[in-house]
Design a protein around this motif. Structure first.
Motif, short mmCIF file in Angstrom:
data_model
loop_
_atom_site.label_atom_id
_atom_site.label_comp_id
_atom_site.label_asym_id
_atom_site.label_seq_id
_atom_site.Cartn_x
_atom_site.Cartn_y
_atom_site.Cartn_z
N MET A 198 0.83 -1.20 0.00
CA MET A 198 0.00 0.00 0.00
C MET A 198 0.87 1.25 0.00
O MET A 198 0.57 2.24 -0.69
N GLY A 199 1.96 1.21 0.76
CA GLY A 199 2.89 2.34 0.74
C GLY A 199 3.49 2.54 -0.65
O GLY A 199 3.62 3.67 -1.12
N SER A 200 3.81 1.42 -1.33
CA SER A 200 4.35 1.51 -2.68
C SER A 200 3.33 2.11 -3.64
O SER A 200 3.68 2.89 -4.54
N ILE A 201 2.07 1.77 -3.46
CA ILE A 201 1.02 2.34 -4.31
C ILE A 201 0.93 3.85 -4.10
O ILE A 201 0.88 4.64 -5.05
N VAL A 202 0.92 4.26 -2.83
CA VAL A 202 0.86 5.69 -2.52
C VAL A 202 2.10 6.40 -3.07
O VAL A 202 2.02 7.49 -3.67
N GLY A 203 3.27 5.78 -2.89
CA GLY A 203 4.51 6.38 -3.41
C GLY A 203 4.50 6.51 -4.92
O GLY A 203 5.00 7.48 -5.48
N THR A 204 3.92 5.51 -5.60
CA THR A 204 3.85 5.56 -7.06
C THR A 204 3.02 6.73 -7.53
O THR A 204 3.45 7.52 -8.38
N PHE A 205 1.80 6.85 -6.99
CA PHE A 205 0.92 7.93 -7.44
C PHE A 205 1.42 9.29 -6.99
O PHE A 205 1.40 10.26 -7.76
N ALA A 206 1.87 9.37 -5.74
CA ALA A 206 2.35 10.67 -5.24
C ALA A 206 3.61 11.09 -5.99
O ALA A 206 3.75 12.26 -6.39
N GLY A 207 4.54 10.15 -6.20
CA GLY A 207 5.77 10.49 -6.89
C GLY A 207 5.54 10.83 -8.35
O GLY A 207 6.06 11.83 -8.87
#
Length: 489
Positions: free
Chosen positions: A148-157
């Protein structure tokens, strides 16, 4: 707090992976080869981290050890920001090809941090595993949080952070986040960890201010929503005139303007685009795919007062730079659309007297879906029966890498009765990568290749004979190996 730490580390991994594309782009481009190297190496590093983290956790299952691992990842992330240009320039100077060079760059710069971050989830799972009967749910919960953190990092980044902060600044900021995550994991030695976090944040602020100071000195280094772009003072080596240049890839200049004469065409290949005026002197509707520094649209607006120009440019950041630095005017006859050129063509119902395709701005990164038979058919549908299509390609006329040129020709010849290659760089070797213009007509009727204007005639005289099509492939949406052809494979 351990769950928060796992979430943060998962997010940072993906922000670093996205930043890798911006770090490598000015030197190696953004082709599928580069993306493959980034994804493959980081996945391999994460796998190594999972294995190593699990083994180490069995020996030292305590938050202090995990905190030190995360702190090490913070230091490695900051080191990317320090050494990125030196490492990639060194690899480029070594003569490593695109495949080997991109692999080496990702291994040296990004694999250490990714390996350490891969250790976090299995280490955290071992710390939390107090009840063997709930081992599965414990591991599943922590890996789900990491993902889930990776998903957030992907979209935010991808959507916000890199475009807002830039590739260098975001690396130092992520290092600061990891240093704080190290404190959350284990408070011990918190003054040292907090001090490191402060150093990383200070480096982030310094990187951000450095970008502003570069801009004040006439150099703009900006991350747009789609790419990293450099704008800097340069000199036209053919005329010796001062020029402002735009670069979006590793092959030098993709756009330029003379500050003392903004309407002039500063880059040599753009002067050949004026052949559109020769073949369609009374043009009223013009389509330009690829804005860049907007040199040709400005030319049409100035030389053809009756013409309206539609420009399709994927990146709104490019248009902003063109307005800020390349004298792009606000003109009611200019219509700019920010979307992919292929999606525009798929939905287009209009017809144009002249179409210019200028989207192949780097031989390290060719958008394959704009080089295919299906695109050529869409361009033919958008072109008036008496109109002219000019396609700026970057390829070699002869030698191992000429297969791309032959395939371009074969693809467009399948749709257009007339396809005339025009060489825009006569002093160089035909085996060198260079701009080659394909001039295409829907009608088989002969067109005039003689002009009373000497400069126009000099360009018309650069027409080349049709290539031998041995080894040529008609490129399609299903199969268009442009990057393999670029490397001569």
């Amino acid at each position: 707090m351990l769950e928060v730490v796992v979430f943060l580390c998962g997010a940072v991994v993906m922000v670093i992976e996205l930043a890798a594309t911006r770090v490598l782009a000015p030197f190696l481009g953004t082709s599928t080869v580069v993306w493959t190297s980034i994804i493959g190496v980081i996945l391999g590093a994460l796998s190594l981290g999972y294995w190593w983290g699990g083994r180490l956790a069995d020996r030292h299952p305590n938050p202090k050890a995990l905190s030190l691992i995360i702190l090490g990842a913070a230091v490695c992330t900051a080191l990317i920001g320090f050494s990125r240009s030196f490492v990639v320039e060194m690899i480029q100077a070594s003569g490593a090809g695109l495949h080997a060079g991109s692999l080496q760059a990702v291994l040296l710069l990004f694999a250490p941090a990714a390996t350490l971050l891969g250790m976090v989830a299995p280490f955290a799972a071992r710390i939390r595993m107090t009840d063997p009967e709930r081992a599965g749910s414990t591991v599943g919960r922590l890996y789900a949080l990491s993902t889930m953190g990776s998903i957030v990092g992907t979209f935010a980044g991808g959507f916000f952070l890199i475009a807002w902060f830039g590739s260098a600044a975001i690396l130092f900021l992520m290092a600061g986040v990891l240093a704080l995550a190290s404190i959350l994991c284990h408070v011990g030695s918190w003054p040292l960890k907090a001090g490191l976090a402060g150093v990383f944040v200070a480096l982030y602020l310094l990187a951000a201010s450095d970008a502003r100071s570069l801009a004040a000195s006439g150099i703009v280094d900006v991350d747009t929503p789609y790419q990293r772009v450099l704008v800097y003072p340069s000199r036209d080596f053919t005329t010796g005139r001062d020029m402002l240049a735009m670069s979006t890839g590793p092959e030098g200049v993709q756009g330029g303007v003379y500050p003392d004469d903004p309407q002039a065409l500063a880059l040599n290949y753009t002067r050949y685009l004026t052949l559109a005026s020769h073949f369609a002197p009374d043009m009223r509707r013009v389509l330009v795919l690829g804005g860049g520094a907007y040199a040709f649209p400005k030319y049409v607006l100035g030389k053809h007062p009756q013409a309206r120009v539609d420009v399709v440019e994927l990146d709104p950041g490019i248009t902003e730079l063109a307005r800020a630095h390349f004298f792009l005017p606000d003109d009611p006859r200019l219509n700019v659309r920010h979307e992919d050129a292929r999606t525009f063509l798929n939905a287009n119902t209009g017809r144009y007297d002249a179409i210019v395709v200028d989207v192949f701005n780097s031989h390290a990164s060719i958008p394959f879906h704009l080089a295919t038979l299906e695109t050529a058919r869409r361009l033919a549908a958008a072109l008036d029966d008496d109109g002219v299509l000019l396609v700026n390609t970057i390829t070699a006329l002869e030698g191992p890498r000429s297969r791309l040129y032959k395939s371009f020709y074969a693809t467009y010849a399948r749709v257009f009765p007339q396809v005339h290659p025009v060489r825009t760089w006569s002093p160089g070797l035909k085996t060198d990568m260079q701009n080659v213009l394909l001039v295409c007509f829907k009608s088989p009727a002969p067109r005039p290749w003689i002009s009373p204007d000497e400069s126009a005639q000099a360009r018309l005289d650069q027409r080349q004979p049709a290539p031998e099509l041995d080894g040529a492939l008609v490129l399609t949406d299903d199969y268009a190996p442009v990057e393999r052809y670029l490397t001569g494979w």
